[in-house]
Scaffold this motif. Sequence first.
Motif, PDB file in Angstrom:
ATOM      1  N   SER A  85       1.115  -1.241  -0.031  1.00  0.00           N
ATOM      2  CA  SER A  85       0.532  -0.020  -0.201  1.00  0.00           C
ATOM      3  C   SER A  85       0.710   1.477  -0.380  1.00  0.00           C
ATOM      4  CB  SER A  85      -1.063   0.108   1.178  1.00  0.00           C
ATOM      5  OG  SER A  85      -0.633  -0.251   2.492  1.00  0.00           O
ATOM      6  N   GLU A  86       0.642   2.472  -0.157  1.00  0.00           N
ATOM      7  CA  GLU A  86       0.913   3.509  -0.852  1.00  0.00           C
ATOM      8  C   GLU A  86      -0.586   4.719  -0.313  1.00  0.00           C
ATOM      9  OE1 GLU A  86       3.641   5.917   0.080  1.00  0.00           O
ATOM     10  OE2 GLU A  86       4.733   4.200  -0.629  1.00  0.00           O
ATOM     11  N   ARG A  87       0.051   5.870   0.499  1.00  0.00           N
ATOM     12  CA  ARG A  87      -1.006   6.547  -0.086  1.00  0.00           C
ATOM     13  C   ARG A  87      -0.491   7.737  -0.579  1.00  0.00           C
ATOM     14  NH1 ARG A  87      -5.642   7.992   2.718  1.00  0.00           N
ATOM     15  NH2 ARG A  87      -4.721   6.743   4.959  1.00  0.00           N
ATOM     16  N   VAL A  88      -2.507   7.946  -1.276  1.00  0.00           N
ATOM     17  CA  VAL A  88      -1.738   9.180  -2.907  1.00  0.00           C
ATOM     18  C   VAL A  88      -2.676   9.968  -2.716  1.00  0.00           C
ATOM     19  CG1 VAL A  88      -1.957   9.099  -5.564  1.00  0.00           C
ATOM     20  CG2 VAL A  88      -1.093   6.532  -4.437  1.00  0.00           C
ATOM     21  N   SER A  89      -2.480  11.622  -2.168  1.00  0.00           N
ATOM     22  CA  SER A  89      -3.042  12.470  -2.319  1.00  0.00           C
ATOM     23  C   SER A  89      -2.971  13.429  -3.642  1.00  0.00           C
ATOM     24  CB  SER A  89      -2.204  13.026  -1.443  1.00  0.00           C
ATOM     25  OG  SER A  89      -2.399  12.161  -0.016  1.00  0.00           O
ATOM     26  N   ASN A  90      -4.012  13.855  -3.048  1.00  0.00           N
ATOM     27  CA  ASN A  90      -4.023  15.568  -4.298  1.00  0.00           C
ATOM     28  C   ASN A  90      -4.136  15.171  -5.692  1.00  0.00           C
ATOM     29  OD1 ASN A  90      -3.651  17.284  -2.176  1.00  0.00           O
ATOM     30  ND2 ASN A  90      -0.826  16.646  -2.557  1.00  0.00           N
ATOM     31  N   LEU A  91      -5.186  14.290  -5.142  1.00  0.00           N
ATOM     32  CA  LEU A  91      -6.039  13.506  -7.082  1.00  0.00           C
ATOM     33  C   LEU A  91      -7.023  14.477  -7.481  1.00  0.00           C
ATOM     34  CD1 LEU A  91      -6.254   9.813  -6.215  1.00  0.00           C
ATOM     35  CD2 LEU A  91      -4.320  11.267  -7.453  1.00  0.00           C
ATOM     36  N   ILE A  92      -6.977  14.862  -9.003  1.00  0.00           N
ATOM     37  CA  ILE A  92      -8.391  15.520  -8.935  1.00  0.00           C
ATOM     38  C   ILE A  92      -8.873  14.895 -10.317  1.00  0.00           C
ATOM     39  CG2 ILE A  92      -8.388  18.160 -10.800  1.00  0.00           C
ATOM     40  CD1 ILE A  92      -5.517  18.614 -10.483  1.00  0.00           C
ATOM     41  N   LYS A  93      -9.978  15.465  -9.229  1.00  0.00           N
ATOM     42  CA  LYS A  93     -11.568  14.844  -9.915  1.00  0.00           C
ATOM     43  C   LYS A  93     -11.367  14.681 -11.475  1.00  0.00           C
ATOM     44  CE  LYS A  93     -15.520  17.045  -9.106  1.00  0.00           C
ATOM     45  NZ  LYS A  93     -16.703  17.224  -8.136  1.00  0.00           N
ATOM     46  N   GLY A  94     -11.317  13.794 -12.215  1.00  0.00           N
ATOM     47  CA  GLY A  94     -12.569  13.594 -13.210  1.00  0.00           C
ATOM     48  C   GLY A  94     -10.788  13.819 -14.120  1.00  0.00           C
ATOM     49  N   LYS A  95      -9.557  13.542 -13.880  1.00  0.00           N
ATOM     50  CA  LYS A  95      -8.319  13.343 -14.095  1.00  0.00           C
ATOM     51  C   LYS A  95      -7.835  12.050 -14.053  1.00  0.00           C
ATOM     52  CE  LYS A  95      -3.535  15.481 -14.531  1.00  0.00           C
ATOM     53  NZ  LYS A  95      -2.556  16.080 -13.563  1.00  0.00           N
ATOM     54  N   LEU A  96      -7.272  11.960 -15.274  1.00  0.00           N
ATOM     55  CA  LEU A  96      -6.566  10.340 -15.695  1.00  0.00           C
ATOM     56  C   LEU A  96      -5.938  10.166 -15.426  1.00  0.00           C
ATOM     57  CD1 LEU A  96      -6.891   7.421 -17.059  1.00  0.00           C
ATOM     58  CD2 LEU A  96      -5.932   8.742 -19.229  1.00  0.00           C
ATOM     59  N   TYR A  97      -5.413   8.903 -14.769  1.00  0.00           N
ATOM     60  CA  TYR A  97      -3.847   8.698 -13.715  1.00  0.00           C
ATOM     61  C   TYR A  97      -3.502   7.764 -14.351  1.00  0.00           C
ATOM     62  CZ  TYR A  97      -4.931  13.432 -10.763  1.00  0.00           C
ATOM     63  OH  TYR A  97      -4.988  14.519 -10.418  1.00  0.00           O
ATOM     64  N   TYR A  98      -2.525   7.278 -13.749  1.00  0.00           N
ATOM     65  CA  TYR A  98      -2.165   5.690 -13.882  1.00  0.00           C
ATOM     66  C   TYR A  98      -1.178   5.448 -12.529  1.00  0.00           C
ATOM     67  CZ  TYR A  98      -3.027   5.754 -18.704  1.00  0.00           C
ATOM     68  OH  TYR A  98      -3.672   5.576 -20.036  1.00  0.00           O
ATOM     69  N   ILE A  99      -0.638   3.887 -12.249  1.00  0.00           N
ATOM     70  CA  ILE A  99      -0.444   3.862 -10.833  1.00  0.00           C
ATOM     71  C   ILE A  99       0.579   2.811 -11.309  1.00  0.00           C
ATOM     72  CG2 ILE A  99      -2.087   2.720 -10.018  1.00  0.00           C
ATOM     73  CD1 ILE A  99       0.094   4.891  -7.878  1.00  0.00           C
ATOM     74  N   SER A 100       2.055   2.718 -11.032  1.00  0.00           N
ATOM     75  CA  SER A 100       2.545   1.765 -10.861  1.00  0.00           C
ATOM     76  C   SER A 100       2.870   1.080 -10.313  1.00  0.00           C
ATOM     77  CB  SER A 100       3.288   2.029 -12.155  1.00  0.00           C
ATOM     78  OG  SER A 100       4.931   2.521 -11.684  1.00  0.00           O
ATOM     79  N   LEU A 101       3.141  -0.339 -10.118  1.00  0.00           N
ATOM     80  CA  LEU A 101       4.215  -0.919  -8.738  1.00  0.00           C
ATOM     81  C   LEU A 101       4.685  -2.145  -8.844  1.00  0.00           C
ATOM     82  CD1 LEU A 101       3.945  -1.480  -5.692  1.00  0.00           C
ATOM     83  CD2 LEU A 101       2.458  -3.454  -6.358  1.00  0.00           C
ATOM     84  N   THR A 102       6.173  -1.644  -8.652  1.00  0.00           N
ATOM     85  CA  THR A 102       7.121  -1.972  -9.224  1.00  0.00           C
ATOM     86  C   THR A 102       7.887  -3.235  -8.099  1.00  0.00           C
ATOM     87  OG1 THR A 102       8.262  -0.952 -10.988  1.00  0.00           O
ATOM     88  CG2 THR A 102       9.896  -2.034  -9.817  1.00  0.00           C
ATOM     89  N   VAL A 103       8.092  -4.992  -8.072  1.00  0.00           N
ATOM     90  CA  VAL A 103       7.862  -5.569  -6.586  1.00  0.00           C
ATOM     91  C   VAL A 103       9.523  -5.992  -7.127  1.00  0.00           C
ATOM     92  CG1 VAL A 103       5.834  -5.399  -6.087  1.00  0.00           C
ATOM     93  CG2 VAL A 103       6.594  -7.842  -8.125  1.00  0.00           C
ATOM     94  N   ASN A 104      10.375  -6.483  -6.321  1.00  0.00           N
ATOM     95  CA  ASN A 104      11.568  -6.646  -6.239  1.00  0.00           C
ATOM     96  C   ASN A 104      11.324  -8.238  -4.825  1.00  0.00           C
ATOM     97  OD1 ASN A 104      13.462  -5.240  -8.238  1.00  0.00           O
ATOM     98  ND2 ASN A 104      12.824  -3.726  -6.512  1.00  0.00           N
ATOM     99  N   THR A 105      11.985  -9.507  -5.735  1.00  0.00           N
ATOM    100  CA  THR A 105      11.197 -10.849  -5.187  1.00  0.00           C
ATOM    101  C   THR A 105      12.854 -11.571  -4.516  1.00  0.00           C
ATOM    102  OG1 THR A 105      11.325 -11.970  -6.943  1.00  0.00           O
ATOM    103  CG2 THR A 105       9.269 -10.938  -6.699  1.00  0.00           C
ATOM    104  N   SER A 106      12.870 -11.951  -3.614  1.00  0.00           N
ATOM    105  CA  SER A 106      14.098 -13.334  -3.286  1.00  0.00           C
ATOM    106  C   SER A 106      14.028 -13.905  -3.977  1.00  0.00           C
ATOM    107  CB  SER A 106      12.741 -13.483  -1.699  1.00  0.00           C
ATOM    108  OG  SER A 106      12.355 -14.523  -1.871  1.00  0.00           O
ATOM    109  N   HIS A 107      13.891 -14.104  -5.190  1.00  0.00           N
ATOM    110  CA  HIS A 107      14.290 -14.829  -6.528  1.00  0.00           C
ATOM    111  C   HIS A 107      15.022 -13.974  -7.522  1.00  0.00           C
ATOM    112  CE1 HIS A 107      12.573 -18.335  -3.656  1.00  0.00           C
ATOM    113  NE2 HIS A 107      13.827 -19.251  -5.007  1.00  0.00           N
ATOM    114  N   ASP A 108      15.302 -12.276  -7.134  1.00  0.00           N
ATOM    115  CA  ASP A 108      15.494 -11.576  -8.047  1.00  0.00           C
ATOM    116  C   ASP A 108      14.565 -11.171  -9.673  1.00  0.00           C
ATOM    117  OD1 ASP A 108      18.196 -11.696  -6.768  1.00  0.00           O
ATOM    118  OD2 ASP A 108      19.117 -12.913  -7.635  1.00  0.00           O
TER     119      ASP A 108
END
Length: 359
Positions: A163-186
């Motif tokens: 999770s991550e707190r995402v603030s100050n979003l503007i109503k009606g505006k298109l956004y993209y959120i990405s999540l990058t993970v690094n695992t124990s098996h590289d």
Amino acid sequence: MTQPVLNYIGNFDATDSVVFTYVYLGSERSSANMLSIRENVGDSAPVYEQQQVIADKEHELPAGILQNGKAYLAKIKVKTGDNWSDWSGEIEFMCLDKPNIIFDTIDSSSFVYNDDVLMSALYTQAQGDTITNYQFKLYDQNHITINTYPVRVPATTATTRLSERVSNLIKGKLYYISLTVNTSHDINYTAEKQFTPQYIVPTISGVLQPLVVEDQGQVMMEMFLKQILGTPVKPFIPNRPTDSETYYTYYNNDYVVIPQDNPLMFTKLGMAKASDFIAKVWCMNILNGTFLDFAPELGNGIHIKFLKHDDYIVCEKSFGSLVSRTKSNIVEGLGLKEFYLYIKVKEFRIEMEIVLANS
């Protein structure tokens, strides 16, 4: 003849094609190479051993040759002229399924319903590969980075909930959120999802404003209703085609008489998702019975009706066979007096207060 060196390759998904690269420092240019891959168990036989005629120092392994969940050893040799070099030393790697990331804060319509969101994602991986760290990024509609959030380590109590707190979003505006993970098996894996803040919070301000269109014999009803992106929402009058004569009567271009058997209706308000909104409705000469009717769609969804009694108002909320009722404050001698009705929705509870206009 100089021996080539196969470069390190990270763990990967066997359903993808992968390019192996190598270093060769011999005096003659190589014209081909042969890659050999076997399972990392004892003296296993190769599961892949193919030659590729290519001058570049690389070998592309086609998708689907190996199996996810297994460890492998790979080696390579090169050809110069008619001669083959010795095999390189073996390097070890694993084939693992790509992680699966679901952004569960974003609903199926790609909406979130606030300007401050605890963006949450659920991580799974077929072989149980665990996360060492993760990082969210927020982009605008042009994929320009708005915010790169800190690299975080999963909580020990919820290793698959990120999770991550995402603030100050503007109503009606298109956004993209990405999540990058690094695992124990590289494994380094990035998932992305688009979303739009929609704030399903209907609000009513001002008074019910009738506008007489005399040349068409109709009355335009304006409630100053605001909803999500300013999506147009207009009163819906049941049993009346929009091009027919009005079913309502009006007086001095100021007042509209809404008959008891034909209440004013508003549809498609998204009432099921609305929370903490306030409506202020100005009323006068209201007969006992239903006088306001809110519904997402006529006859369907959660239905909210307001019924007037001699000295109080009841809100009736129904869904299928379930019905809940809320009672306003009591105003002795309310009758047909002019008053304001304040409506507040808090989660699933509806609160009302009647205030006489001249008090």
